[in-house]
Design a protein around this motif. Structure first.
Motif, PDB file in Angstrom:
ATOM      1  N   TRP A   1       0.874  -1.171   0.000  1.00  0.00           N
ATOM      2  CA  TRP A   1       0.000   0.000   0.000  1.00  0.00           C
ATOM      3  C   TRP A   1       0.913   1.222   0.000  1.00  0.00           C
ATOM      4  CZ3 TRP A   1      -5.304  -1.317   1.680  1.00  0.00           C
ATOM      5  CH2 TRP A   1      -5.448  -2.663   2.056  1.00  0.00           C
ATOM      6  N   LEU A   2       0.962   1.966  -1.085  1.00  0.00           N
ATOM      7  CA  LEU A   2       1.936   3.049  -1.219  1.00  0.00           C
ATOM      8  C   LEU A   2       1.273   4.409  -1.055  1.00  0.00           C
ATOM      9  CD1 LEU A   2       4.806   4.014  -1.886  1.00  0.00           C
ATOM     10  CD2 LEU A   2       4.163   3.921  -4.317  1.00  0.00           C
ATOM     11  N   TYR A   3       1.773   5.191  -0.082  1.00  0.00           N
ATOM     12  CA  TYR A   3       1.281   6.545   0.144  1.00  0.00           C
ATOM     13  C   TYR A   3       1.862   7.509  -0.891  1.00  0.00           C
ATOM     14  CZ  TYR A   3      -1.032   5.968   4.689  1.00  0.00           C
ATOM     15  OH  TYR A   3      -1.898   5.632   5.690  1.00  0.00           O
ATOM     16  N   ALA A   4       1.043   8.489  -1.282  1.00  0.00           N
ATOM     17  CA  ALA A   4       1.487   9.580  -2.146  1.00  0.00           C
ATOM     18  C   ALA A   4       0.730  10.842  -1.739  1.00  0.00           C
ATOM     19  CB  ALA A   4       1.223   9.262  -3.619  1.00  0.00           C
ATOM     20  N   PRO A   5       1.400  11.987  -1.684  1.00  0.00           N
ATOM     21  CA  PRO A   5       0.732  13.216  -1.243  1.00  0.00           C
ATOM     22  C   PRO A   5      -0.273  13.721  -2.274  1.00  0.00           C
ATOM     23  CG  PRO A   5       2.978  13.680  -1.948  1.00  0.00           C
ATOM     24  CD  PRO A   5       2.832  12.192  -1.966  1.00  0.00           C
ATOM     25  N   GLY A   6      -1.448  14.086  -1.792  1.00  0.00           N
ATOM     26  CA  GLY A   6      -2.505  14.505  -2.701  1.00  0.00           C
ATOM     27  C   GLY A   6      -2.230  15.780  -3.449  1.00  0.00           C
ATOM     28  N   ASP A   7      -1.325  16.618  -2.944  1.00  0.00           N
ATOM     29  CA  ASP A   7      -1.015  17.868  -3.635  1.00  0.00           C
ATOM     30  C   ASP A   7       0.120  17.703  -4.631  1.00  0.00           C
ATOM     31  OD1 ASP A   7       0.948  17.503  -1.705  1.00  0.00           O
ATOM     32  OD2 ASP A   7       1.176  19.650  -1.319  1.00  0.00           O
ATOM     33  N   ARG A   8       0.524  16.471  -4.881  1.00  0.00           N
ATOM     34  CA  ARG A   8       1.568  16.193  -5.880  1.00  0.00           C
ATOM     35  C   ARG A   8       1.027  15.196  -6.899  1.00  0.00           C
ATOM     36  NH1 ARG A   8       6.847  16.528  -4.479  1.00  0.00           N
ATOM     37  NH2 ARG A   8       7.159  15.953  -6.670  1.00  0.00           N
ATOM     38  N   PRO A   9       0.180  15.642  -7.826  1.00  0.00           N
ATOM     39  CA  PRO A   9      -0.392  14.712  -8.804  1.00  0.00           C
ATOM     40  C   PRO A   9       0.663  13.940  -9.580  1.00  0.00           C
ATOM     41  CG  PRO A   9      -1.498  16.841  -8.906  1.00  0.00           C
ATOM     42  CD  PRO A   9      -0.329  17.015  -7.991  1.00  0.00           C
ATOM     43  N   ASP A  10       1.819  14.563  -9.823  1.00  0.00           N
ATOM     44  CA  ASP A  10       2.881  13.858 -10.546  1.00  0.00           C
ATOM     45  C   ASP A  10       3.393  12.665  -9.755  1.00  0.00           C
ATOM     46  OD1 ASP A  10       3.851  15.774  -8.671  1.00  0.00           O
ATOM     47  OD2 ASP A  10       5.859  15.637  -9.538  1.00  0.00           O
ATOM     48  N   VAL A  11       3.481  12.815  -8.433  1.00  0.00           N
ATOM     49  CA  VAL A  11       3.919  11.703  -7.581  1.00  0.00           C
ATOM     50  C   VAL A  11       2.843  10.623  -7.524  1.00  0.00           C
ATOM     51  CG1 VAL A  11       4.615  11.057  -5.243  1.00  0.00           C
ATOM     52  CG2 VAL A  11       5.419  13.209  -6.230  1.00  0.00           C
ATOM     53  N   VAL A  12       1.582  11.035  -7.498  1.00  0.00           N
ATOM     54  CA  VAL A  12       0.490  10.060  -7.491  1.00  0.00           C
ATOM     55  C   VAL A  12       0.515   9.223  -8.765  1.00  0.00           C
ATOM     56  CG1 VAL A  12      -2.000   9.732  -7.424  1.00  0.00           C
ATOM     57  CG2 VAL A  12      -0.943  11.492  -5.992  1.00  0.00           C
ATOM     58  N   VAL A  13       0.732   9.876  -9.900  1.00  0.00           N
ATOM     59  CA  VAL A  13       0.796   9.150 -11.171  1.00  0.00           C
ATOM     60  C   VAL A  13       1.939   8.133 -11.153  1.00  0.00           C
ATOM     61  CG1 VAL A  13       1.288   9.393 -13.636  1.00  0.00           C
ATOM     62  CG2 VAL A  13      -0.316  10.949 -12.526  1.00  0.00           C
ATOM     63  N   LYS A  14       3.087   8.522 -10.601  1.00  0.00           N
ATOM     64  CA  LYS A  14       4.205   7.584 -10.484  1.00  0.00           C
ATOM     65  C   LYS A  14       3.851   6.431  -9.551  1.00  0.00           C
ATOM     66  CE  LYS A  14       7.839  10.984 -11.425  1.00  0.00           C
ATOM     67  NZ  LYS A  14       8.992  11.734 -10.862  1.00  0.00           N
ATOM     68  N   ALA A  15       3.140   6.736  -8.472  1.00  0.00           N
ATOM     69  CA  ALA A  15       2.727   5.691  -7.542  1.00  0.00           C
ATOM     70  C   ALA A  15       1.818   4.673  -8.221  1.00  0.00           C
ATOM     71  CB  ALA A  15       2.027   6.307  -6.330  1.00  0.00           C
ATOM     72  N   LEU A  16       0.945   5.149  -9.095  1.00  0.00           N
ATOM     73  CA  LEU A  16       0.035   4.256  -9.812  1.00  0.00           C
ATOM     74  C   LEU A  16       0.786   3.285 -10.712  1.00  0.00           C
ATOM     75  CD1 LEU A  16      -2.779   6.805 -10.752  1.00  0.00           C
ATOM     76  CD2 LEU A  16      -2.929   4.971  -9.059  1.00  0.00           C
ATOM     77  N   ALA A  17       1.990   3.669 -11.135  1.00  0.00           N
ATOM     78  CA  ALA A  17       2.793   2.822 -12.015  1.00  0.00           C
ATOM     79  C   ALA A  17       3.898   2.089 -11.262  1.00  0.00           C
ATOM     80  CB  ALA A  17       3.403   3.670 -13.126  1.00  0.00           C
ATOM     81  N   SER A  18       3.878   2.150  -9.935  1.00  0.00           N
ATOM     82  CA  SER A  18       4.979   1.627  -9.122  1.00  0.00           C
ATOM     83  C   SER A  18       4.926   0.120  -8.911  1.00  0.00           C
ATOM     84  CB  SER A  18       4.973   2.311  -7.755  1.00  0.00           C
ATOM     85  OG  SER A  18       3.819   1.923  -7.010  1.00  0.00           O
ATOM     86  N   GLY A  19       3.780  -0.480  -9.149  1.00  0.00           N
ATOM     87  CA  GLY A  19       3.592  -1.891  -8.832  1.00  0.00           C
ATOM     88  C   GLY A  19       2.929  -2.139  -7.496  1.00  0.00           C
ATOM     89  N   ALA A  20       2.616  -1.077  -6.758  1.00  0.00           N
ATOM     90  CA  ALA A  20       1.895  -1.236  -5.494  1.00  0.00           C
ATOM     91  C   ALA A  20       0.519  -1.819  -5.752  1.00  0.00           C
ATOM     92  CB  ALA A  20       1.765   0.113  -4.787  1.00  0.00           C
ATOM     93  N   ASP A  21       0.066  -2.659  -4.845  1.00  0.00           N
ATOM     94  CA  ASP A  21      -1.265  -3.240  -4.993  1.00  0.00           C
ATOM     95  C   ASP A  21      -2.350  -2.181  -4.840  1.00  0.00           C
ATOM     96  OD1 ASP A  21      -0.317  -5.857  -5.362  1.00  0.00           O
ATOM     97  OD2 ASP A  21      -0.176  -6.175  -3.205  1.00  0.00           O
TER      98      ASP A  21
END
Length: 282
Positions: A10-30
């Motif tokens: 379960w990978l956390y990503a800050p909501g005010d960083r959409p670019d980081v969220v997009v990377k998290a979506l491609a990270s392989g986290a479930d």
């Protein structure tokens, strides 16, 4: 979008960083956990909410949960109102839950006009929350999981050593099981460079009954997954148990001396299902 039968990462990503969220979506986290609370500065809270709402207007490639702002603060109501009906939302994580009333209040606000309520995951971060663990876990049908917020709990208890949290950890594992929920995931390991410490901590969490773990950096994900997936030896042992049970039902002793009964067989089947990352059907 497929929800894994046994989510482990379960990978956390800050909501005010959409670019980081997009990377998290491609990270392989479930599952990706978009955070509107601790990871976002006060003057960026509204932007984080709006950016998250835009992201979740359509279903993302992996399940996304959102941790809303603290329930007794001024922002939570707007978070719930904005996010609950979004097509791409798979769950809401509720910080600092202290009582069943916190959960039932959110469940009323998070219920969409049609269909089932939004899945809720309660984070217990105070002594009072841990004391109410089972009541919170069973407070409403929308509750799908509970977990610890260990940083806040550590501060609340004044605990200096990690072992001081083990009683609380075991308490929520028992509460989740008693309420018919999935095993909780471990709280984050805050040092993203300490992968050996992360692996050791995951191994300890596994012995307590946790399943999977939240992460704050993609480099932690493979360590968590390796720690929580059965080892080849565990898979081989489970296969031997299930095979023996299929040949001769009932209690028996295996050639290596292990005693096998229904409970042992059930554990073995769960091990094999987890190894295959598929739902347990028997």
């Amino acid at each position: 979008m497929t929800v894994p039968a046994f989510p482990l990462t379960w990978l956390y990503a800050p909501g005010d960083r959409p670019d980081v969220v997009v990377k998290a979506l491609a990270s392989g986290a479930d599952i990706v956990l978009v955070d509107l609370e601790d990871a976002v500065a006060p003057d960026r809270k509204e932007y984080a909410r709006d950016a998250t709402a835009e992201l979740l207007s359509d279903p993302p490639p992996v399940p996304v949960h959102v941790r809303v702002n603290t329930l007794d603060g001024p922002l939570a109501e707007a978070d719930l109102k904005t996010l609950s009906a979004l097509r791409g939302l798979s769950g809401l994580r509720l910080p600092k839950v202290a009582s069943p009333t916190d959960v039932t209040h959110v469940a009323r606000h998070a219920a969409p006009a049609e269909g089932d309520g939004t899945p809720l995951y309660a984070l217990l971060e105070t002594a009072l929350g841990v004391e109410h663990a089972f009541a919170i876990a069973s407070a409403h049908p929308s509750v799908r999981g509970i977990g610890l917020g260990e940083a806040d709990l550590r501060a609340d208890l004044g605990v200096r050593e990690d072992a001081g949290l083990d009683w609380a950890r075991a308490r929520i594992v028992l509460a989740a099981r008693a309420a018919g929920l999935s095993p909780p995931a471990q709280s984050i390991h805050p040092d993203i460079r300490d992968l050996e410490g992360l692996a050791a901590s995951c191994a300890h969490g596994r012995t307590l009954g946790f399943l999977g773990r939240a992460a704050i950096h993609p480099r932690q994900l493979p360590v968590i997954e390796r720690a929580y997936l059965p080892t080849p030896a565990e898979v081989e042992s489970a296969e031997a148990v299930v095979e023996a049970a299929g040949i001769e039902p009932g209690a028996q002793a295996l050639p290596d001396g292990r005693f096998v009964d229904a409970a042992v067989v059930a554990c073995a089947r769960r091990t094999l299902a987890l190894a295959r990352r598929e739902a347990l059907t028997a």
